[in-house]
Design an enzyme around this catalytic site. Structure first.
Site, PDB file in Angstrom:
ATOM      1  CG  HIS A  80      40.690  41.430  42.348  1.00 36.33           C
ATOM      2  ND1 HIS A  80      41.439  41.366  41.364  1.00 36.33           N
ATOM      3  CD2 HIS A  80      39.823  42.769  42.244  1.00 36.33           C
ATOM      4  CE1 HIS A  80      41.221  42.262  40.395  1.00 36.33           C
ATOM      5  NE2 HIS A  80      40.329  43.240  40.893  1.00 36.33           N
ATOM      6  CD  GLU A  82      46.742  42.165  40.070  1.00 35.15           C
ATOM      7  OE1 GLU A  82      47.480  42.391  40.806  1.00 35.15           O
ATOM      8  OE2 GLU A  82      45.558  43.049  40.003  1.00 35.15           O
ATOM      9  CB  THR A 145      48.612  45.910  40.146  1.00 41.17           C
ATOM     10  OG1 THR A 145      47.409  45.271  39.327  1.00 41.17           O
ATOM     11  CG2 THR A 145      49.538  44.871  39.909  1.00 41.17           C
ATOM     12  CB  CYS A 183      49.813  49.087  38.489  1.00 37.94           C
ATOM     13  SG  CYS A 183      49.296  49.751  37.104  1.00 37.94           S
ATOM     14  CB  SER A 217      39.842  46.417  42.742  1.00 34.04           C
ATOM     15  OG  SER A 217      40.424  46.705  43.865  1.00 34.04           O
TER      16      SER A 217
END
Length: 238
Positions: A80, A82, A145, A183, A217
């Site tokens: 991913h 991030e 997150t 998050c 995601s």
């Protein structure tokens, strides 16, 4: 205005050939890796940084891990974007996607195991030169997150328990670091879907509809909540 997108190539790498000197580059919410930022600097582009503050918080967390001499254990998906960006700020790391993989790490901490098999399984999710015999004695936990908050907390508790079993409760703070990097916006949406699931009978729901990007995601995890509960659910992107 000429807007160009940085596309991914077949091998998953990004094609930066569209970025020319002096361009304006807008960073997405999940940020950019250290190497990508270095490239932009060399190309002398103007960067508009829209990185989510919660993603930046994760980067600050793994930086604390590294300064403390800890291996970062990231709850996320290693491919991913991030997480790719987060890993660029780590020296020693391993990425685990779920409780099954967390249990594998916990078992290795407490009992050791087949080092070759462990490294083969996690070969795409570990730092270069990773040695589980030495690099799992002092760990710090962070997360992508968009992962489940409950699962991240459960993974943290599992790994903390493993460290306590290995080194003793009195020494846990010398071997284990954890910071809350979930998050808020992600958690609010997950909580809302959980509430719908828990009250589906009273609400008389026929199904739950999740609207979001196919490759998101966040959206995928929202859809998993009713599916795991056996509630009819659908995903559309618009």
């Amino acid at each position: 205005m000429n807007v160009k997108f940085i596309e991914k190539k077949g091998d998953g790498e990004k094609d930066f050939s569209t970025v020319d000197e002096g361009d304006v580059v807008i960073l997405p919410a999940f940020g950019a890796s250290f190497e990508e930022m270095d490239l932009f600097d060399k190309k002398d582009v103007d960067v508009v940084d829209t990185t989510c503050p919660w993603v930046s918080k994760v980067w600050n967390t793994v930086d604390k891990h590294q300064k403390a001499g800890s291996t970062s254990i990231i709850h996320g998906k290693y491919a991913h974007e991030e997480t790719v960006a987060t890993l660029s700020f780590c020296e020693d790391y391993i990425v685990i996607k779920d409780m099954k993989e967390a249990q594998m790490v916990a078992d290795y901490i407490t009992k050791g195991g087949d080092k070759a098999a462990f490294l083969e399984y996690f070969k795409n999710a570990i730092s270069e030169g990773f040695n589980p015999d030495t690099m799992l004695s002092k760990i710090g936990v962070a997360n992508q997150t968009t992962m489940y908050k409950k699962e991240t907390r459960a993974i943290g508790q599992l790994l903390q328990k493993a460290i306590m079993e290995k080194f003793g409760p009195q020494n846990v703070n010398e071997h284990y670091l954890e910071f809350d990097t979930i998050c808020d916006a992600t958690q609010e949406r997950q909580d809302a879907v959980h509430e719908l699931v828990e009250n589906s009978s009273d609400l008389g729901l026929d199904f739950i509809l999740v609207v979001g990007g196919w490759d998101s995601s966040n959206t995928a995890h929202l859809l998993e909540i009713p599916q795991h509960a056996g509630i009819r659910s659908f995903h559309i992107n618009r």
